[in-house]
Structure formats: C-alpha cells, structure tokens
Write a protein that holds these residues in place. Structure first.
Motif, PDB file in Angstrom:
ATOM      1  N   LEU A  45       0.853  -1.181   0.000  1.00  8.66           N
ATOM      2  CA  LEU A  45       0.000   0.000   0.000  1.00  8.66           C
ATOM      3  C   LEU A  45       0.887   1.229   0.000  1.00  8.66           C
ATOM      4  O   LEU A  45       1.912   1.254   0.681  1.00  8.66           O
ATOM      5  CB  LEU A  45      -0.881   0.042   1.253  1.00  8.66           C
ATOM      6  CG  LEU A  45      -1.732  -1.183   1.565  1.00  8.66           C
ATOM      7  CD1 LEU A  45      -2.511  -0.955   2.863  1.00  8.66           C
ATOM      8  CD2 LEU A  45      -2.662  -1.512   0.417  1.00  8.66           C
ATOM      9  N   ARG A  87     -12.141 -10.722   2.489  1.00  8.29           N
ATOM     10  CA  ARG A  87     -10.868 -10.856   3.207  1.00  8.29           C
ATOM     11  C   ARG A  87     -10.293 -12.243   2.992  1.00  8.29           C
ATOM     12  O   ARG A  87     -11.021 -13.175   2.693  1.00  8.29           O
ATOM     13  CB  ARG A  87     -11.041 -10.572   4.693  1.00  8.29           C
ATOM     14  CG  ARG A  87     -11.947 -11.522   5.418  1.00  8.29           C
ATOM     15  CD  ARG A  87     -12.070 -11.227   6.918  1.00  8.29           C
ATOM     16  NE  ARG A  87     -12.595  -9.935   7.222  1.00  8.29           N
ATOM     17  CZ  ARG A  87     -13.871  -9.652   7.451  1.00  8.29           C
ATOM     18  NH1 ARG A  87     -14.780 -10.594   7.410  1.00  8.29           N
ATOM     19  NH2 ARG A  87     -14.257  -8.434   7.734  1.00  8.29           N
ATOM     20  N   ASN A 108     -11.469   0.265   0.074  1.00  6.34           N
ATOM     21  CA  ASN A 108     -10.565   0.457   1.199  1.00  6.34           C
ATOM     22  C   ASN A 108      -9.770  -0.834   1.364  1.00  6.34           C
ATOM     23  O   ASN A 108     -10.332  -1.884   1.690  1.00  6.34           O
ATOM     24  CB  ASN A 108     -11.345   0.781   2.474  1.00  6.34           C
ATOM     25  CG  ASN A 108     -10.428   1.129   3.612  1.00  6.34           C
ATOM     26  OD1 ASN A 108      -9.396   0.519   3.806  1.00  6.34           O
ATOM     27  ND2 ASN A 108     -10.818   2.110   4.374  1.00  6.34           N
ATOM     28  N   TRP A 109      -8.465  -0.766   1.111  1.00  9.24           N
ATOM     29  CA  TRP A 109      -7.548  -1.902   1.177  1.00  9.24           C
ATOM     30  C   TRP A 109      -6.843  -1.863   2.525  1.00  9.24           C
ATOM     31  O   TRP A 109      -6.212  -0.864   2.852  1.00  9.24           O
ATOM     32  CB  TRP A 109      -6.516  -1.811   0.076  1.00  9.24           C
ATOM     33  CG  TRP A 109      -7.066  -1.657  -1.299  1.00  9.24           C
ATOM     34  CD1 TRP A 109      -7.440  -0.484  -1.911  1.00  9.24           C
ATOM     35  CD2 TRP A 109      -7.309  -2.686  -2.245  1.00  9.24           C
ATOM     36  NE1 TRP A 109      -7.886  -0.734  -3.175  1.00  9.24           N
ATOM     37  CE2 TRP A 109      -7.817  -2.081  -3.416  1.00  9.24           C
ATOM     38  CE3 TRP A 109      -7.137  -4.077  -2.216  1.00  9.24           C
ATOM     39  CZ2 TRP A 109      -8.161  -2.812  -4.544  1.00  9.24           C
ATOM     40  CZ3 TRP A 109      -7.472  -4.805  -3.342  1.00  9.24           C
ATOM     41  CH2 TRP A 109      -7.974  -4.180  -4.492  1.00  9.24           C
ATOM     42  N   THR A 110      -6.934  -2.927   3.310  1.00  3.38           N
ATOM     43  CA  THR A 110      -6.307  -2.973   4.632  1.00  3.38           C
ATOM     44  C   THR A 110      -5.366  -4.163   4.735  1.00  3.38           C
ATOM     45  O   THR A 110      -5.756  -5.300   4.440  1.00  3.38           O
ATOM     46  CB  THR A 110      -7.373  -3.064   5.747  1.00  3.38           C
ATOM     47  OG1 THR A 110      -8.234  -1.933   5.656  1.00  3.38           O
ATOM     48  CG2 THR A 110      -6.725  -3.107   7.130  1.00  3.38           C
ATOM     49  N   ARG A 112      -3.133  -6.282   7.472  1.00  4.91           N
ATOM     50  CA  ARG A 112      -3.057  -6.538   8.908  1.00  4.91           C
ATOM     51  C   ARG A 112      -2.329  -7.876   9.102  1.00  4.91           C
ATOM     52  O   ARG A 112      -2.955  -8.905   9.323  1.00  4.91           O
ATOM     53  CB  ARG A 112      -4.469  -6.608   9.500  1.00  4.91           C
ATOM     54  CG  ARG A 112      -4.509  -6.757  10.999  1.00  4.91           C
ATOM     55  CD  ARG A 112      -5.948  -6.730  11.535  1.00  4.91           C
ATOM     56  NE  ARG A 112      -6.548  -5.427  11.311  1.00  4.91           N
ATOM     57  CZ  ARG A 112      -7.602  -5.186  10.512  1.00  4.91           C
ATOM     58  NH1 ARG A 112      -8.181  -6.144   9.859  1.00  4.91           N
ATOM     59  NH2 ARG A 112      -8.081  -3.969  10.377  1.00  4.91           N
ATOM     60  N   ASP A 122      -1.702  -2.435  11.461  1.00  2.63           N
ATOM     61  CA  ASP A 122      -2.486  -2.444  10.238  1.00  2.63           C
ATOM     62  C   ASP A 122      -2.313  -1.110   9.528  1.00  2.63           C
ATOM     63  O   ASP A 122      -1.919  -0.120  10.133  1.00  2.63           O
ATOM     64  CB  ASP A 122      -3.956  -2.777  10.466  1.00  2.63           C
ATOM     65  CG  ASP A 122      -4.701  -1.756  11.283  1.00  2.63           C
ATOM     66  OD1 ASP A 122      -4.611  -0.549  10.987  1.00  2.63           O
ATOM     67  OD2 ASP A 122      -5.402  -2.152  12.226  1.00  2.63           O
ATOM     68  N   SER A 124      -4.132   1.110   5.964  1.00  2.00           N
ATOM     69  CA  SER A 124      -5.197   1.136   4.962  1.00  2.00           C
ATOM     70  C   SER A 124      -5.014   2.298   4.002  1.00  2.00           C
ATOM     71  O   SER A 124      -4.515   3.354   4.396  1.00  2.00           O
ATOM     72  CB  SER A 124      -6.566   1.296   5.625  1.00  2.00           C
ATOM     73  OG  SER A 124      -6.861   0.224   6.465  1.00  2.00           O
ATOM     74  N   THR A 126      -7.421   4.042   0.537  1.00  2.76           N
ATOM     75  CA  THR A 126      -8.660   3.973  -0.227  1.00  2.76           C
ATOM     76  C   THR A 126      -8.404   4.428  -1.652  1.00  2.76           C
ATOM     77  O   THR A 126      -7.832   5.494  -1.869  1.00  2.76           O
ATOM     78  CB  THR A 126      -9.756   4.855   0.410  1.00  2.76           C
ATOM     79  OG1 THR A 126      -9.995   4.401   1.741  1.00  2.76           O
ATOM     80  CG2 THR A 126     -11.049   4.782  -0.389  1.00  2.76           C
TER      81      THR A 126
END
Length: 151
Positions: A45, A87, A108-110, A112, A122, A124, A126
């Motif tokens: 990310l 997920r 929204n890419w998270t 973790r 984590d 995130s 968007t």
C-alpha cells in the motif's frame, strides 16, 4: 486506474491507482506457488507518508477469491447499498467496497499481518475507481495475476 505489468524479472504484477489521487495505490507482486492448494503474493500500500507491505498473502484455491469479489462489484455497476467486504482466510488482507454517487466505488484496502501476534499493526488506503469498466479491468488483471503458472 489499474494496470497489469510484467516485472523486469518476468513476474507479473498489478497496480491499482486511485482515480482521485494517483499517489495513492496498491501493488500486487511477487506471486509464487507454494503448493497446488495455494498462491502466495505480496501486497504493498502506498500513500503520501505511508508505505506498508505484507510479503506473503495466501490465496487458497478452494476459497472465494478477490477477482470474483471484484467481478461481483463490477456487475453491480449501477450501485448497491451499504458496504461489501472481502478478506483472506488469514485476515491479513481485506477489501471493503462502498458505492458512491457518480458511479464510483471506494475500495478500502487494509493490510493486517499476523493478526494473532503481539505488536500487530495495520495500514489502509482507499482507491476510487469507476464502477463499471475500471472494476471489470481490475478483476480481470487480478484473475490473470493470481492464475497458477502450471495451468
């Protein structure tokens, strides 16, 4: 905007750039097959002041995959109510999608990693994509990226 690319070492990658801010994005790269039941890959990310990477996200062959989730979003290009979530089984990568006015989808890419470990973190970002063509393109690019090499 999305793009499927061949890295300099011959490996495939997928880039997702935010339609509202090109400095925000997600990279899928370094895919490899560990066994016949899974595909492993790295996800990174990026946003101003943020770079986060998980080196080994696992996609199981029997599980609902990310490309299918994105295909379903693209098929509903006229919109939906609420939030849709996908997920991995390990929960190290999740994606939530919300339809917004003007025919755009906020993804929204998270990341973790190691959710059960002490000191977990984590991150995130968007990305905004057009609901129809850009979502369809992203789904196709990820399907190609995740395809097993020996098929």
């Amino acid at each position: 905007m999305t793009s499927l690319s061949d890295e300099t070492d011959g490996r495939r990658g997928v880039s997702v750039r935010c339609g509202h801010n090109a400095s925000v994005g997600v990279e899928f790269r370094d895919r490899f097959n560990f066994d016949e039941d899974s595909v492993h890959y790295a996800v990174e990310l990026r946003a101003p002041g943020l770079t986060a990477r998980v080196d080994e996200v696992v996609a199981w062959t029997w599980d609902s995959d990310l490309a299918l989730f994105l295909d379903e979003l693209a098929a509903d290009y006229r919109g939906w109510d609420g939030e849709r979530i996908w997920r991995t089984d390990d929960r190290d990568l999740s994606v939530s999608a919300v339809f917004r006015s003007g025919g755009h989808v906020a993804l929204n890419w998270t990341l973790r990693p190691w959710p059960q470990a002490a000191g977990v973190w984590d991150a995130s970002v968007t990305t905004w994509l057009e609901a129809g063509e850009q979502m369809t393109s992203l789904a196709a690019d990820l399907r190609h990226f995740l395809a097993r090499e020996d098929r």
